[in-house]
Design an enzyme around this catalytic site. Structure first.
Site: not given
Ligand SMILES: Cc1cc2nc3c(=O)[nH]c(=O)nc-3n(C[C@H](O)[C@H](O)[C@H](O)COP(=O)(O)OP(=O)(O)OC[C@H]3O[C@@H](n4cnc5c(N)ncnc54)[C@H](O)[C@@H]3O)c2cc1C
Length: 383
Positions: A269, A365-366, A243, A158
């Site tokens: 450089r 969102g990834t 966003e 977070i």
């Molecule tokens: C520095 C940082 C700041 C952040 N800040 C916040 C914040 O302020 N508030 C908050 O709530 N969250 C925050 N997040 C969380 C961030 O939004 C999540 O990490 C992100 O949404 C991915 O979720 P996850 O890490 O659970 O990965 P997962 O959902 O477990 O995904 C793992 C992998 O599976 C893939 N995957 C998942 N679903 C699918 C699909 N349907 N099809 C294909 N591939 C898929 C993903 O693309 C990824 O490659 C933060 C994260 C970081 C690292």
């Protein structure tokens, strides 16, 4: 060169002021904040006074009723300066935006003026150890008990986690209703049962306090519910285009900055009796990256125009986020190469940009989720 034509002289004046603020109040301290793992809390009221927080809020709530282009200016200038520590965007563009859009008058009066002034720091608590992309799988529960909700659960990653005073927290209010069983509840961080966990060690964004948060039977009045019960998923969806566009705006600004740093450096450089920029490889590579950046710039500016008219679709915003963040990672990697060993040294902005960029393909969102959103629109019959 294609000229941008989005901004008025007023926006450009504001840009100058923001640039000066960053040069004076952020850049000189950023490295010490990286060492500390969070920015100095004293920055927040200064940023509020300088107009960096919640610019879109109407004056009655502490903002100055600015259009989205003022947000764009703030995001671009912070990004170009590598000022990745201050969590202003989550605070202004998400937390305050949610409270303004969905809050009761009492909630708005209570939180927004203080957020605009930087007296209160906001965080958005969606992600959990076992649920990120699949938001509806969260486990944090809010159980109604008379006039209160009792909240138990855990959040992770977070932003502003160590500094925040209020959290827009995603909770399950009806665990059997899937996405429709999720609600946003405003949780003050001085409530008994709330605990901040570790300030997480990360590859980049080292001055950003990204944290674990724990909720152990935290009691809040039902008046802390944001919007209607079960409405969190819909609320989150309604703000996604802005966003994701904001992330794209930040990404393309950094791309342009990284290219300029590299153009400057390679002209200075020398190797084998000539400038690095005299090698055709340098000019060809930078020219190619510049061409890609130009295409994304035009696309992002068009998305901004559409957003100003409230016509930007979530799918087009997803495309902008996908393309710009993927390009950001490519450009900083390829530009870093031109700096040789210096590019690996922390004091060079390109090194920081390399470390800071990777998260862009994950948070908000990834890239895979962006492809999924776009693909679903293109192949409407597939579920
Ligand atoms: C520095 C940082 C700041 C952040 N800040 C916040 C914040 O302020 N508030 C908050 O709530 N969250 C925050 N997040 C969380 C961030 O939004 C999540 O990490 C992100 O949404 C991915 O979720 P996850 O890490 O659970 O990965 P997962 O959902 O477990 O995904 C793992 C992998 O599976 C893939 N995957 C998942 N679903 C699918 C699909 N349907 N099809 C294909 N591939 C898929 C993903 O693309 C990824 O490659 C933060 C994260 C970081 C690292």
């Amino acid at each position: 060169m294609i000229q941008r034509n989005l901004f008025s002289p007023e926006h450009e004046q504001f840009r100058d002021a923001i640039r000066r603020f960053i040069e004076k109040e952020i850049t000189p301290y950023h490295e010490s904040w990286e060492d500390a793992g969070l920015v100095d809390r004293a920055l927040w009221p200064k940023a509020g006074a300088a107009g960096l927080l919640c610019p879109n809020l109407p004056e009655e709530y502490g903002g100055y009723g600015a259009d989205f282009l003022f947000n764009v200016v703030i995001i671009e200038e912070l990004s170009k300066a590598g000022a990745t520590g201050p969590g202003f965007s989550v605070h202004s563009d998400m937390v305050a935006t949610y409270i303004y859009a969905f809050g009761t008058e009492a909630q708005k009066q209570r939180w927004l003026p203080k957020m605009a002034a930087g007296e209160v720091v906001g965080a958005l608590g969606l992600t959990e150890p076992s649920a990120g992309s699949d938001l509806k799988a969260i486990r944090t529960r809010a159980v109604r008990d008379g006039d209160e909700y009792v909240i138990s659960g855990q959040k992770v990653y977070i932003s502003n986690g160590q500094l925040c005073d209020v959290i827009v927290l995603a909770c399950k209010t009806d665990p059997n209703a899937g996405a429709k069983g999720m609600s946003f509840i405003l949780v003050e961080t001085d409530r008994p049962g709330f605990r901040r966990g570790r300030n997480l060690k990360k590859i980049g964004l080292k001055a950003q306090d990204t944290s674990e948060l724990f909720f152990d039977e935290v009691r809040v009045p039902v008046s802390n519910l944001l919007g209607k019960e079960g409405g969190a998923f819909g609320m989150a969806m309604s703000k996604l285009a802005e966003e994701r566009l904001s992330i794209a705006v930040s990404a393309i600004a950094l791309v342009e900055a990284a290219l300029q740093w590299t153009i400057d450096y390679t002209q200075e450089r020398k190797a084998f009796g000539q400038s690095i920029s005299d090698f055709q490889n340098t000019r060809f590579k930078i020219a190619e990256l510049h061409a890609m950046a130009l295409a994304q710039r035009v696309f992002v500016d068009r998305c901004i125009e559409l957003h100003l008219k409230k016509e930007l679709s979530a799918v087009d915003a997803a495309a902008a986020k996908l393309l710009c963040t993927e390009l950001q990672c490519k450009v900083v990697d390829e530009c870093l190469q031109f700096f040789g060993g210096y590019g690996y040294m922390w004091e060079y902005p390109i090194a920081r940009a390399y470390a800071d960029s990777r998260i862009r393909k994950i948070a908000g969102g990834t890239s895979e989720v962006m492809r999924e959103i776009i693909g679903r629109e293109l192949f409407k019959n597939i579920h």
